[in-house]
Enzyme design. Structure first.
Site, mmCIF file in Angstrom:
data_model
loop_
_atom_site.group_PDB
_atom_site.id
_atom_site.type_symbol
_atom_site.label_atom_id
_atom_site.label_comp_id
_atom_site.label_asym_id
_atom_site.label_seq_id
_atom_site.Cartn_x
_atom_site.Cartn_y
_atom_site.Cartn_z
ATOM 1 C CG HIS A 175 26.738 -23.781 -14.985
ATOM 2 N ND1 HIS A 175 26.337 -25.092 -15.068
ATOM 3 C CD2 HIS A 175 27.551 -23.572 -16.043
ATOM 4 C CE1 HIS A 175 26.891 -25.656 -16.125
ATOM 5 N NE2 HIS A 175 27.625 -24.754 -16.741
ATOM 6 C CG ASP A 213 27.802 -28.387 -17.891
ATOM 7 O OD1 ASP A 213 27.637 -27.359 -18.572
ATOM 8 O OD2 ASP A 213 28.617 -28.457 -16.954
ATOM 9 C CG HIS A 229 24.128 -24.261 -19.638
ATOM 10 N ND1 HIS A 229 24.721 -23.016 -19.561
ATOM 11 C CD2 HIS A 229 25.138 -25.164 -19.585
ATOM 12 C CE1 HIS A 229 26.030 -23.167 -19.481
ATOM 13 N NE2 HIS A 229 26.322 -24.460 -19.477
ATOM 14 N NE ARG A 260 32.045 -28.658 -19.019
ATOM 15 C CZ ARG A 260 31.044 -28.319 -19.822
ATOM 16 N NH1 ARG A 260 30.473 -27.137 -19.732
ATOM 17 N NH2 ARG A 260 30.611 -29.155 -20.740
HETATM 18 C C1 SIN Z 1 30.400 -23.759 -18.444
HETATM 19 O O1 SIN Z 1 29.301 -23.420 -18.895
HETATM 20 O O2 SIN Z 1 30.642 -24.908 -18.114
HETATM 21 C C2 SIN Z 1 31.493 -22.709 -18.275
HETATM 22 C C3 SIN Z 1 31.117 -21.622 -17.373
HETATM 23 C C4 SIN Z 1 32.016 -20.420 -17.528
HETATM 24 O O3 SIN Z 1 32.571 -20.173 -18.614
HETATM 25 O O4 SIN Z 1 32.139 -19.692 -16.565
#
Ligand code: SIN
Length: 319
Positions: free
Chosen positions: A274, A126, A124, A291
């Site tokens: 990602h 974000d 995805h 994050r």
């Molecule tokens: C995310 O999707 O922002 C987190 C990625 C992760 O948990 O590695």
């Protein structure tokens, strides 16, 4: 205009910026480590410009050995743009409204009972269900398993370039519906979160997004959120999306990052997708990251037409 990535496009880093950071690319198309900085301190303008240029070129940059507090994480982010609320649905860390907790079990229930796991399942960009998805995200590792728990990113500009000219011309004119339905039984004291948790977040975006700063075209398909292509039959839409989803996660467009405590990943959300790890659910180790996301602008496509909100509010900066 978005503050992030405000430096000029850099096919490769200009010499004066190269002098400011120790940049170590990780693959041919995406990902570079930056060494020699202490992110707890305010960065000078040349260093900020060099990081922006590196981000423009490499799409995701990584730092090592940066043990930051939540406040230092937010302060680092502010040098590149305006932080949003931690997460428009899942909320934020108590006392730190711009920080979202990425804990080990946050999506476990979503993965359980999934009928069909495809190579692109879980990939995805974000919050693309919002009309103005974040411009960038900054994720910091605090508790890291001794093995497992890697994150992967893919370069959507490179993926677009990898399509045939004929298919590029076809997808250039398409738009699609991105949707996120809040999980059941969520409540919140925060007014903004309460509103967001009571209804889905839905937006229509171009399938090919023109980067707001560099003008690069990115194949803006976020497999977790993009549900249908506007104007196609359900079968056409499903089959085209399968082709594009399979394409964007091809290994040659990706980088895989091995976290350590104190690692920090900073990615351009306009040109990447990602994948959070799944193997951690088969391991007993804890994993805790945090994050911060930076406010983004409303995307526009090749013909200049902007995305439209169908349900839900735009993401705002959170002071
Ligand atoms: C995310 O999707 O922002 C987190 C990625 C992760 O948990 O590695």
């Amino acid at each position: 205009m978005n503050a992030i990535l405000s430096a000029r496009p850099a096919a490769s880093l200009p010499q004066e910026l190269k002098d400011d950071i120790d940049l170590r690319p990780l693959t041919g198309h995406i990902g570079a480590e930056i060494h020699g900085l202490d992110l707890r301190r305010a960065l000078g303008a040349p260093t900020v410009a060099a990081i922006r240029a590196a981000l423009r070129q490499w799409k995701v940059v990584f730092f090592r050995d940066q043990v930051l507090t939540h406040a230092e994480h937010v302060a680092f982010a502010r040098q590149f743009g305006e932080p949003t609320i931690g997460h428009p649905v899942y909320g934020y860390v108590e006392g730190h409204p711009q920080v979202y907790s990425v804990g080990r079990n946050r999506f476990q229930s979503r993965h359980e009972g999934e009928q069909l796991i495809r190579p692109w399942t879980g990939w995805h960009t974000d919050v693309t269900a919002a009309v103005n998805p974040p411009a960038a995200s900054i994720l910091r590792g605090v508790v890291i398993p001794p093995y497992g728990g890697d994150t992967q990113w893919t370069n959507l500009v490179q993926a677009y370039s990898g399509l045939s000219p004929t298919l590029r011309a076809f997808v250039d004119g398409l738009r699609g519906i991105h949707r996120f339905a809040p999980p059941e039984g969520q409540n919140a004291t925060d007014e903004f979160l309460r509103k967001n948790r009571s209804r889905p977040l839905v937006s229509e975006h171009p399938l090919v997004r023109v980067h707001p700063e560099s003008g690069e075209r990115a194949l803006y398909v976020s497999p977790l959120f993009l549900q249908t292509v506007t104007g196609l039959t359900p079968r056409e839409s499903r089959q085209l999306l399968e082709l594009l989803f399979e394409h964007v996660v091809r290994p040659e467009y990706t980088v895989r990052f091995r976290w350590q405590e104190g690692s920090l990943a900073f990615w351009d959300n306009n040109s990447t997708a990602h994948l959070a790890p799944r193997d951690i659910y088969d391991l007993e180790f804890d994993r805790q990251l945090y994050r911060v996301t930076l406010k983004g602008e409303i995307p526009f496509g090749v013909d200049g037409t902007r995305s439209t909100a169908i349900e839900g509010e735009p993401l705002e900066a959170y002071e």
